[in-house]
Design an enzyme around this catalytic site. Sequence first.
Site, short mmCIF file in Angstrom:
data_model
loop_
_atom_site.label_atom_id
_atom_site.label_comp_id
_atom_site.label_asym_id
_atom_site.label_seq_id
_atom_site.Cartn_x
_atom_site.Cartn_y
_atom_site.Cartn_z
N ASN A 150 0.80 -1.23 0.00
CA ASN A 150 0.00 0.00 0.00
C ASN A 150 0.84 1.28 0.00
O ASN A 150 0.41 2.31 -0.52
CB ASN A 150 -0.97 0.00 1.19
CG ASN A 150 -0.26 -0.05 2.53
OD1 ASN A 150 0.74 -0.75 2.69
ND2 ASN A 150 -0.78 0.67 3.50
N GLU A 248 4.16 -3.90 12.49
CA GLU A 248 3.11 -2.88 12.34
C GLU A 248 2.00 -3.53 11.54
O GLU A 248 2.16 -3.77 10.34
CB GLU A 248 3.67 -1.64 11.66
CG GLU A 248 2.75 -0.44 11.78
CD GLU A 248 1.91 -0.21 10.54
OE1 GLU A 248 0.72 -0.61 10.58
OE2 GLU A 248 2.41 0.32 9.55
N CYS A 282 -3.12 1.37 7.24
CA CYS A 282 -3.38 0.68 8.51
C CYS A 282 -3.88 1.64 9.58
O CYS A 282 -4.65 1.26 10.46
CB CYS A 282 -2.11 -0.02 8.99
SG CYS A 282 -1.58 -1.38 7.93
N GLU A 453 8.18 2.55 15.07
CA GLU A 453 8.82 3.14 13.91
C GLU A 453 8.69 4.65 14.02
O GLU A 453 7.88 5.16 14.79
CB GLU A 453 8.19 2.62 12.63
CG GLU A 453 8.36 1.11 12.47
CD GLU A 453 7.75 0.60 11.17
OE1 GLU A 453 8.52 0.29 10.25
OE2 GLU A 453 6.52 0.51 11.10
#
Length: 473
Positions: A150, A248, A282, A453
């Site tokens: 994505n 993630e 997400c 992150e």
Amino acid sequence: MTVRHDHWIGGKAAAPAGGSYLPTLDPSTREPGDEIAAGSPVDVDRAVTDAAAAQPQWARRSGAERGELLHRVADVIDAHAAELMELERVATGKIATQLRFEVEQSAAYFRYYAGVVRARHGRTIDLGGGSHTYTRLEPYGVVAAITPWNLPLNQACRALAPALAAGNAVVVKPSELTSISTVRLARLASEAGLPDGLFNVVTGTGPEVGTPLAADPRVGRVTFTGSVATGRHLARIAADRLVPATLELGGKSPLVVFADADLDRAAAAAVSTVATNSGQVCSATTRLLVEASVHDELVARVVAAVERLTPGVDFGPIITEAQYRKVLDFFARTLASGLRPATGGAAYADGPGAKGLYIRPTVYAGVAPHLPVAREEVFGPVLVTLPFEGEDEALALANDSEYGLVGSVWSGDVARGLRLAERIEAGQVAVNGGPLTVETPFGGYKASGYGREKGIEALHEYARVKTVSLSLY
């Protein structure tokens, strides 16, 4: 003419050991794209071997020296921004504003970690005059970075920049559906002077590349962005090997709006959820929780706004055929359950949206919190709204999810906004549109994963702490 793209291993293009290539698709037109190398465990072994050989010398360089090379990578991203945007466009169909933001942020990751690595250091520990004791921050060695379809370039840079800054070498396995920009970035990084072997790309499927990469005994850390199911698979491999992982994963994040909020800005935030990357993020806040007294008013604003969105202009297509079918299947199951959308709920049958994998922006209004539409991550331009009465119910609904990636609160009472933000179970929460940037750590609670992150926290993810103590007598 179809172009074939090889792996990038040891600072040069490397044909796949098996000689096979995989097709890609332009989702905005449904036309075939370029082909990418079909990687195998043999290709993974070559890449990890080169990474392991190059990493020790890189780790011995000072933070300032590593930072200078990361700045040069950022420069080359900026210099080739138009080319990288085009490579991303043909693979993902994204609109120009989205592509520009993602490429600019890709360069920003390298600039940020090029700077903060110079300020990174261990510490001395005072154990008295008879000793000298201190800590060092040491790299893991070879990092495996498995990135999603994505946000291909952006997600690769989000992992690469802190991992390289900390002194690691990296082997990237991008999604086989959107690999081309990552391969091109590796070539550009080599041209910018990044030493051979530090940034390798092996393209291919998860079973043939991702799994053997995570399982390679020379890989010291795994980072992954993607589905919960794949995250669990990789977490089991890492746990078996006793190596750390950053995961993630999915999200079904809440956007909480109180009656005293700026409803125009809150509505714009809700519309942005379905328009940005067509909801294929997400961290999309796809559960719109609205105080009951203004629920219908806000929903009407949102529905009117999303109905004005134009495919190919305001939002892009669903990026993969499999995800396109998944979203349509979700619509069918939801309709079969008796729930109809306030708008959308289908693909485009005609007009510009019909030629590509475009889904109509969709809003399901006033749904019950136990329904699948309110609980499952759709990963498309789909928003659900749920009314609430009072702060306690808002918090209960916000936390009533297996996920915990991000949250958003809109309120005219800033104290209430902050109070709720501190109690929402998520790794990031914005109040009244507060900025979340390269500098702000990002990661999940619950089934949204673990590790961080972005921010200086990501730099710490890619280093181990060693204590050294010298007796002076």
